[in-house]
Design an enzyme around this catalytic site. Structure first.
Site, PDB file in Angstrom:
ATOM      1  N   HIS A  63      62.786 -19.195  41.268  1.00  0.00           N
ATOM      2  CA  HIS A  63      63.581 -18.818  42.433  1.00  0.00           C
ATOM      3  C   HIS A  63      62.895 -19.182  43.742  1.00  0.00           C
ATOM      4  O   HIS A  63      63.528 -19.163  44.789  1.00  0.00           O
ATOM      5  CB  HIS A  63      63.854 -17.308  42.384  1.00  0.00           C
ATOM      6  CG  HIS A  63      64.953 -16.849  43.292  1.00  0.00           C
ATOM      7  ND1 HIS A  63      66.229 -17.362  43.243  1.00  0.00           N
ATOM      8  CD2 HIS A  63      64.973 -15.900  44.278  1.00  0.00           C
ATOM      9  CE1 HIS A  63      66.991 -16.766  44.150  1.00  0.00           C
ATOM     10  NE2 HIS A  63      66.250 -15.878  44.793  1.00  0.00           N
ATOM     11  N   SER A 116      69.131 -17.601  48.669  1.00  0.00           N
ATOM     12  CA  SER A 116      69.577 -16.464  47.869  1.00  0.00           C
ATOM     13  C   SER A 116      70.590 -15.615  48.662  1.00  0.00           C
ATOM     14  O   SER A 116      71.691 -16.081  48.957  1.00  0.00           O
ATOM     15  CB  SER A 116      68.342 -15.658  47.427  1.00  0.00           C
ATOM     16  OG  SER A 116      68.626 -14.801  46.368  1.00  0.00           O
ATOM     17  N   PHE A 117      70.233 -14.394  49.036  1.00  0.00           N
ATOM     18  CA  PHE A 117      71.066 -13.576  49.922  1.00  0.00           C
ATOM     19  C   PHE A 117      71.430 -14.345  51.191  1.00  0.00           C
ATOM     20  O   PHE A 117      72.565 -14.292  51.681  1.00  0.00           O
ATOM     21  CB  PHE A 117      70.298 -12.290  50.262  1.00  0.00           C
ATOM     22  CG  PHE A 117      70.716 -11.594  51.524  1.00  0.00           C
ATOM     23  CD1 PHE A 117      71.775 -10.705  51.530  1.00  0.00           C
ATOM     24  CD2 PHE A 117      70.020 -11.812  52.715  1.00  0.00           C
ATOM     25  CE1 PHE A 117      72.148 -10.059  52.709  1.00  0.00           C
ATOM     26  CE2 PHE A 117      70.379 -11.171  53.885  1.00  0.00           C
ATOM     27  CZ  PHE A 117      71.454 -10.288  53.882  1.00  0.00           C
ATOM     28  N   SER A 156      66.600 -11.540  49.764  1.00  0.00           N
ATOM     29  CA  SER A 156      66.651 -10.071  49.831  1.00  0.00           C
ATOM     30  C   SER A 156      65.585  -9.411  48.968  1.00  0.00           C
ATOM     31  O   SER A 156      65.788  -8.333  48.423  1.00  0.00           O
ATOM     32  CB  SER A 156      68.037  -9.570  49.399  1.00  0.00           C
ATOM     33  OG  SER A 156      68.343  -9.991  48.073  1.00  0.00           O
ATOM     34  N   ASP A 178      65.362 -20.691  37.348  1.00  0.00           N
ATOM     35  CA  ASP A 178      65.607 -19.506  38.169  1.00  0.00           C
ATOM     36  C   ASP A 178      66.132 -18.362  37.299  1.00  0.00           C
ATOM     37  O   ASP A 178      67.144 -18.504  36.608  1.00  0.00           O
ATOM     38  CB  ASP A 178      66.624 -19.863  39.258  1.00  0.00           C
ATOM     39  CG  ASP A 178      66.743 -18.817  40.352  1.00  0.00           C
ATOM     40  OD1 ASP A 178      66.453 -17.636  40.095  1.00  0.00           O
ATOM     41  OD2 ASP A 178      67.141 -19.192  41.470  1.00  0.00           O
TER      42      ASP A 178
END
Length: 278
Positions: free
Chosen positions: A258, A108-109, A39, A230
């Protein structure tokens, strides 16, 4: 379903899903693998997965959509975004391209969306790869607060990538900074992005989360990947996923932030390919 005439590698085919003309890229053939991006500001399926798609396409039908509200998927005025809507959008996307069941890779998202989909519609999800995944509750990090609160400028783009996305700052050249800035200010991109995760932002982590008792019921084979360094989604989240998902393995990359699929692209691509083939 139609192909748009364009030389922009970020724009592929389009299919209707949840009332939105949904942009997606595809390569290869065989068992479907759906890759869901994170995101970050200006993100697209291409930006997230451009280094992974060609590798998976050697063995699979690799598919990378732009999630609702992101990239080149249609934006509608006053669209409200929620985990329920994002799940519906991906389900209808699968229906639109004729995929009954797929492997999923969620970043992630995208990891939060993958887990939500697997717990709510287990018949549609096969193997799972989670990469720096959200979807569990954790304390809002400085990095995630900065990413979701990003205000576009060249300086902010450089600071975000150097301090929160990558461990190795040498990866962040002027061309990359310029491309990510320009992506974040394309017409409509920042408007929809800034409306998605307004402050205070701890509530959005909760809103993207799936109850742990639901996750612990999953029997899918899962590969969990995280960068040790991260600063956006903490490593502890993947450690918890590894405890909850009974058929999971966890790999932690050292000297990695990340951007696992970029910073450790060769190892990541081989690991994911071999996991899906095994």
């Amino acid at each position: 379903m139609n192909t748009q005439a364009t030389t922009d590698p970020e724009i592929g085919k389009s299919v209707q899903a949840a009332g939105l003309a949904t942009n997606y890229l595809e390569q290869g053939s065989g068992d479907p693998v759906i890759l869901i991006h994170g995101s970050g500001p200006g993100v697209t399926g291409y930006a997230n997965w451009r280094l992974t798609l060609p590798v998976l396409a050697e063995h699979f039908w690799a598919i990378a959509p732009d999630a609702a509200g992101f990239g080149y998927t249609e934006r509608k005025p006053d669209q409200e975004f929620s985990l329920d809507f994002w799940v519906r959008h991906i389900l209808e996307f699968m229906d639109g391209i004729g995929v009954e069941k797929a492997h999923f890779i969620g970043n992630s998202f995208g990891g939060a969306l993958t887990i939500a989909l697997a717990t709510r519609h287990p018949d549609r999800v096969d193997r799972i790869v989670l990469m720096g995944a959200a979807g569990l509750e954790f304390d809002l990090t400085e990095g995630l607060d900065a990413v979701w609160g990003h205000e576009p400028s060249i300086e902010n783009a450089r600071y975000m990538m150097e301090n929160y996305f990558a461990f190795d700052k040498s990866l962040i050249g002027d061309d990359l900074v310029k491309s990510r800035y320009e992506a974040s200010v394309r017409p409509g991109f920042h408007e929809s992005f800034s409306a998605m995760f307004p402050a205070p932002r701890q509530r959005h982590i909760k809103a993207l989360s799936t109850p742990e008792d639901h996750i612990s019921q999953l029997e899918n084979r899962a590969l969990i990947v995280h960068g040790r360094d991260d600063k956006v989604v903490p490593l502890e989240t993947s450690l918890r996923y590894n405890q909850l998902l009974r058929n999971s393995d966890l790999h932690v990359f050292g000297n990695c932030g990340h951007w696992t699929q970029i910073e450790k692209k060769d190892q990541f691509n081989v690991m994911v390919r071999d996991f899906l083939l095994s």
